[in-house]
Design a protein around this motif. Structure first.
Motif, PDB file in Angstrom:
ATOM      1  N   LEU A 160      -1.637  -8.220  12.012  1.00 32.40           N
ATOM      2  CA  LEU A 160      -1.897  -7.085  10.696  1.00 32.40           C
ATOM      3  C   LEU A 160      -2.808  -7.507   9.961  1.00 32.40           C
ATOM      4  O   LEU A 160      -3.097  -8.527   9.733  1.00 32.40           O
ATOM      5  CB  LEU A 160      -0.513  -6.828  10.217  1.00 32.40           C
ATOM      6  N   ASN A 161      -3.594  -6.327   9.515  1.00 30.45           N
ATOM      7  CA  ASN A 161      -4.784  -6.643   8.753  1.00 30.45           C
ATOM      8  C   ASN A 161      -4.933  -5.482   7.814  1.00 30.45           C
ATOM      9  O   ASN A 161      -4.146  -4.518   8.042  1.00 30.45           O
ATOM     10  CB  ASN A 161      -6.001  -6.932   9.474  1.00 30.45           C
ATOM     11  N   SER A 162      -5.989  -5.414   6.769  1.00 28.22           N
ATOM     12  CA  SER A 162      -5.895  -4.133   5.984  1.00 28.22           C
ATOM     13  C   SER A 162      -7.084  -3.424   5.923  1.00 28.22           C
ATOM     14  O   SER A 162      -8.243  -4.221   6.371  1.00 28.22           O
ATOM     15  CB  SER A 162      -5.456  -4.543   4.519  1.00 28.22           C
ATOM     16  N   HIS A 163      -7.519  -2.409   5.129  1.00 27.88           N
ATOM     17  CA  HIS A 163      -8.849  -1.960   4.788  1.00 27.88           C
ATOM     18  C   HIS A 163      -9.457  -2.988   3.984  1.00 27.88           C
ATOM     19  O   HIS A 163      -8.909  -3.514   3.101  1.00 27.88           O
ATOM     20  CB  HIS A 163      -8.356  -0.616   3.787  1.00 27.88           C
ATOM     21  N   TYR A 180       0.812   9.188   8.947  1.00 24.04           N
ATOM     22  CA  TYR A 180      -0.105   8.735   9.801  1.00 24.04           C
ATOM     23  C   TYR A 180      -1.121   7.644   8.958  1.00 24.04           C
ATOM     24  O   TYR A 180      -1.130   8.007   7.754  1.00 24.04           O
ATOM     25  CB  TYR A 180      -0.799   9.814  10.410  1.00 24.04           C
ATOM     26  N   THR A 181      -1.819   6.899   9.772  1.00 24.94           N
ATOM     27  CA  THR A 181      -2.814   6.124   8.930  1.00 24.94           C
ATOM     28  C   THR A 181      -3.817   5.781  10.042  1.00 24.94           C
ATOM     29  O   THR A 181      -3.818   6.254  11.151  1.00 24.94           O
ATOM     30  CB  THR A 181      -2.387   4.836   8.491  1.00 24.94           C
ATOM     31  N   VAL A 182      -4.953   5.202   9.744  1.00 25.06           N
ATOM     32  CA  VAL A 182      -6.245   4.898  10.649  1.00 25.06           C
ATOM     33  C   VAL A 182      -5.810   3.405  11.290  1.00 25.06           C
ATOM     34  O   VAL A 182      -5.357   2.699  10.331  1.00 25.06           O
ATOM     35  CB  VAL A 182      -7.489   5.050  10.120  1.00 25.06           C
ATOM     36  N   HIS A 215      -6.555  -4.285  -1.086  1.00 22.99           N
ATOM     37  CA  HIS A 215      -5.600  -3.165  -0.216  1.00 22.99           C
ATOM     38  C   HIS A 215      -4.808  -4.130   0.610  1.00 22.99           C
ATOM     39  O   HIS A 215      -5.432  -5.307   0.974  1.00 22.99           O
ATOM     40  CB  HIS A 215      -6.382  -2.415   0.831  1.00 22.99           C
ATOM     41  N   LEU A 216      -3.582  -3.731   1.126  1.00 21.48           N
ATOM     42  CA  LEU A 216      -2.724  -4.304   2.145  1.00 21.48           C
ATOM     43  C   LEU A 216      -2.381  -3.350   3.186  1.00 21.48           C
ATOM     44  O   LEU A 216      -2.686  -2.055   2.924  1.00 21.48           O
ATOM     45  CB  LEU A 216      -1.409  -4.636   1.392  1.00 21.48           C
ATOM     46  N   PRO A 217      -1.931  -3.571   4.298  1.00 20.12           N
ATOM     47  CA  PRO A 217      -1.546  -2.798   5.138  1.00 20.12           C
ATOM     48  C   PRO A 217      -0.556  -1.672   4.509  1.00 20.12           C
ATOM     49  O   PRO A 217       0.279  -2.190   3.731  1.00 20.12           O
ATOM     50  CB  PRO A 217      -0.814  -3.568   6.263  1.00 20.12           C
ATOM     51  N   PRO A 218      -0.669  -0.363   4.567  1.00 20.69           N
ATOM     52  CA  PRO A 218       0.167   0.613   4.182  1.00 20.69           C
ATOM     53  C   PRO A 218       1.517   0.514   4.367  1.00 20.69           C
ATOM     54  O   PRO A 218       2.231   0.884   3.609  1.00 20.69           O
ATOM     55  CB  PRO A 218      -0.583   1.818   4.410  1.00 20.69           C
ATOM     56  N   MET A 240      -2.222  16.813   0.850  1.00 21.93           N
ATOM     57  CA  MET A 240      -1.368  15.776   1.533  1.00 21.93           C
ATOM     58  C   MET A 240      -1.267  14.625   0.689  1.00 21.93           C
ATOM     59  O   MET A 240      -2.285  13.809   0.401  1.00 21.93           O
ATOM     60  CB  MET A 240      -1.901  15.295   2.928  1.00 21.93           C
ATOM     61  N   PRO A 241      -0.114  14.171   0.207  1.00 18.25           N
ATOM     62  CA  PRO A 241       0.207  12.955  -0.330  1.00 18.25           C
ATOM     63  C   PRO A 241      -0.337  11.738   0.441  1.00 18.25           C
ATOM     64  O   PRO A 241      -0.200  11.739   1.593  1.00 18.25           O
ATOM     65  CB  PRO A 241       1.587  12.769  -0.604  1.00 18.25           C
ATOM     66  N   GLU A 242      -0.858  10.895  -0.319  1.00 17.25           N
ATOM     67  CA  GLU A 242      -1.357   9.563   0.376  1.00 17.25           C
ATOM     68  C   GLU A 242      -0.771   8.384  -0.414  1.00 17.25           C
ATOM     69  O   GLU A 242      -0.964   8.288  -1.609  1.00 17.25           O
ATOM     70  CB  GLU A 242      -2.938   9.482   0.234  1.00 17.25           C
ATOM     71  N   TYR A 243      -0.347   7.339   0.062  1.00 23.77           N
ATOM     72  CA  TYR A 243       0.401   6.357  -0.486  1.00 23.77           C
ATOM     73  C   TYR A 243      -0.362   4.894  -0.029  1.00 23.77           C
ATOM     74  O   TYR A 243      -0.647   4.761   1.488  1.00 23.77           O
ATOM     75  CB  TYR A 243       1.864   6.403   0.076  1.00 23.77           C
ATOM     76  N   ARG A 244      -0.727   4.044  -0.917  1.00 28.92           N
ATOM     77  CA  ARG A 244      -1.288   2.785  -0.488  1.00 28.92           C
ATOM     78  C   ARG A 244      -0.507   1.779  -1.186  1.00 28.92           C
ATOM     79  O   ARG A 244      -0.162   1.696  -2.473  1.00 28.92           O
ATOM     80  CB  ARG A 244      -2.784   2.606  -0.907  1.00 28.92           C
ATOM     81  N   ARG A 245      -0.524   0.430  -0.435  1.00 26.74           N
ATOM     82  CA  ARG A 245      -0.074  -0.726  -0.931  1.00 26.74           C
ATOM     83  C   ARG A 245      -1.221  -1.781  -1.173  1.00 26.74           C
ATOM     84  O   ARG A 245      -2.172  -1.922  -0.508  1.00 26.74           O
ATOM     85  CB  ARG A 245       0.835  -1.352   0.359  1.00 26.74           C
ATOM     86  N   ILE A 246      -1.074  -2.041  -2.676  1.00 27.04           N
ATOM     87  CA  ILE A 246      -2.338  -2.928  -2.832  1.00 27.04           C
ATOM     88  C   ILE A 246      -1.592  -4.280  -3.778  1.00 27.04           C
ATOM     89  O   ILE A 246      -0.425  -4.249  -3.951  1.00 27.04           O
ATOM     90  CB  ILE A 246      -3.030  -2.165  -3.915  1.00 27.04           C
ATOM     91  N   LEU A 247      -2.461  -5.298  -3.960  1.00 27.17           N
ATOM     92  CA  LEU A 247      -2.152  -6.399  -4.891  1.00 27.17           C
ATOM     93  C   LEU A 247      -2.771  -6.030  -6.345  1.00 27.17           C
ATOM     94  O   LEU A 247      -3.874  -5.632  -6.493  1.00 27.17           O
ATOM     95  CB  LEU A 247      -3.030  -7.665  -4.528  1.00 27.17           C
ATOM     96  N   LEU A 248      -1.686  -5.731  -7.008  1.00 29.35           N
ATOM     97  CA  LEU A 248      -2.141  -5.381  -8.495  1.00 29.35           C
ATOM     98  C   LEU A 248      -1.458  -6.587  -9.595  1.00 29.35           C
ATOM     99  O   LEU A 248       0.033  -6.624  -9.506  1.00 29.35           O
ATOM    100  CB  LEU A 248      -1.450  -4.208  -8.741  1.00 29.35           C
ATOM    101  N   ASP A 249      -2.411  -7.155 -10.196  1.00 28.97           N
ATOM    102  CA  ASP A 249      -1.762  -8.327 -11.061  1.00 28.97           C
ATOM    103  C   ASP A 249      -0.946  -9.317 -10.303  1.00 28.97           C
ATOM    104  O   ASP A 249      -0.107  -9.676 -10.887  1.00 28.97           O
ATOM    105  CB  ASP A 249      -1.071  -7.664 -12.197  1.00 28.97           C
ATOM    106  N   GLY A 250      -1.328  -9.743  -9.259  1.00 30.18           N
ATOM    107  CA  GLY A 250      -0.792 -10.749  -8.213  1.00 30.18           C
ATOM    108  C   GLY A 250       0.616 -10.024  -7.568  1.00 30.18           C
ATOM    109  O   GLY A 250       1.136 -11.150  -6.879  1.00 30.18           O
ATOM    110  N   ALA A 251       1.002  -9.085  -7.852  1.00 27.28           N
ATOM    111  CA  ALA A 251       2.201  -8.528  -7.145  1.00 27.28           C
ATOM    112  C   ALA A 251       2.008  -7.356  -6.077  1.00 27.28           C
ATOM    113  O   ALA A 251       1.019  -6.437  -6.131  1.00 27.28           O
ATOM    114  CB  ALA A 251       3.156  -7.918  -8.162  1.00 27.28           C
TER     115      ALA A 251
END
Length: 281
Positions: free
Chosen positions: A79-82, A124-126, A38-41, A1-12
């Motif tokens: 909102l908050n994140s992992h 879905y997410t947790v 991590h950021l909220p997905p 199952m594909p999983e997508y995450r939003r993160i901060l990477l090099d300030g973006a």
């Protein structure tokens, strides 16, 4: 199952896809999951939560469910994140965890049937639907400060698509010990029902989140505790509890309380034991 995450990477802010123990950005950059910020997905326009849905939670409160679910709203400022910090404001004592599965809308939904609802779900997410019960006496109807205070809606770690919600284990851990242990099969109203119900009168947009309810044994946590929610196939959402930097102002508004309503809810709905409480942490 594909999983997508939003993160901060090099300030973006970067959208990534999970590949084993790494997250891969669209331009090929890779970062180990353990090193990612991590950021909220998802970025919802609204977060809507069902009050009660799991049979074990209903039994715990010794009540009967209504014929149809009831809901409350969590503002997006919660909102908050992992791996994010959950803030218990100074002067408050009754902050409870509630491990849940979050439904994420994939396309605009309005006036759809249960049969169609799955087509409008991106994945879905947790979630952990924290409750600041110190404000329950004043906000029991709206749940605004109880469930909507800053940081009290962590989501993550990622958005999982093609996840079958039937028969999935849902567990919450505090400092490594299991404190909630339930299943999606004990939900009276499943994911498709919840989406179709809300969409009758409220348009749901891509990214919007619906929280589907928690099993029994929501209990208070305190600063220093590490809380994890694990949903089978969705991963594990981890947060830690901290004390807020400032106290609740006393010159405006209702103040935190410790009424029987607050204590009975925070400690598990032990209505027949009003006034007789376990040792407080």
């Amino acid at each position: 199952m594909p999983e997508y995450r939003r993160i901060l990477l090099d300030g973006a802010v970067v959208e990534t896809v999970r590949d084993g123990d790494e997250l891969v950005a669209g331009d090929g950059r890779r970062v180990k999951i353990e090193d990612a910020r991590h950021l909220p997905p998802v970025v919802p326009s609204k977060v809507i939560a069902v009050h009660l849905n799991h049979r074990s939670r209903v039994d715990e409160f010794r009540i009967e469910l209504p014929d149809a679910p009831t809901y409350f709203h969590k503002p997006t400022s919660a909102l908050n994140s992992h791996q994010g910090a959950i803030v218990r404001p100074e002067g408050c004592k009754w902050l409870n965890y509630e491990g849940e599965v979050a439904i994420v809308i994939g396309k605009t939904a309005r006036n759809i049937s249960q049969r169609e609802a799955g087509e409008y779900i991106a994945g879905y997410t947790v979630a952990n639907d924290y409750g600041l019960h110190d404000f329950r006496d004043t906000d029991a109807g709206s749940m605004l400060r109880v469930k909507g205070s800053d940081t009290l809606c962590p989501l993550g770690p990622g958005l999982v698509t093609d996840w079958d919600f039937h028969g999935k284990r849902l567990r919450t851990y505090v400092n490594g010990e299991v404190v909630q242990d339930g299943s999606t099969d004990e939900m009276k109203w499943d994911m498709h029902y919840l989406v179709a119900d809300i969409a009758r009168t409220i348009t749901l947009y891509p990214g919007d989140v619906l929280l589907s309810g928690t099993p029994a044994n929501s209990r208070p946590v305190r600063p220093g505790d590490v809380v994890e929610v694990e949903a089978e196939g969705l991963g594990r959402l981890t947060n830690h509890i901290v004390t807020g930097p400032t106290a609740i102002r006393t010159d405006v508004g209702a103040q935190p309380t410790e009424s029987e309503e607050v204590l009975s809810t925070a400690l598990g709905g032990d209505w027949e034991f009003r006034g007789i409480r376990p040792p407080r942490r």
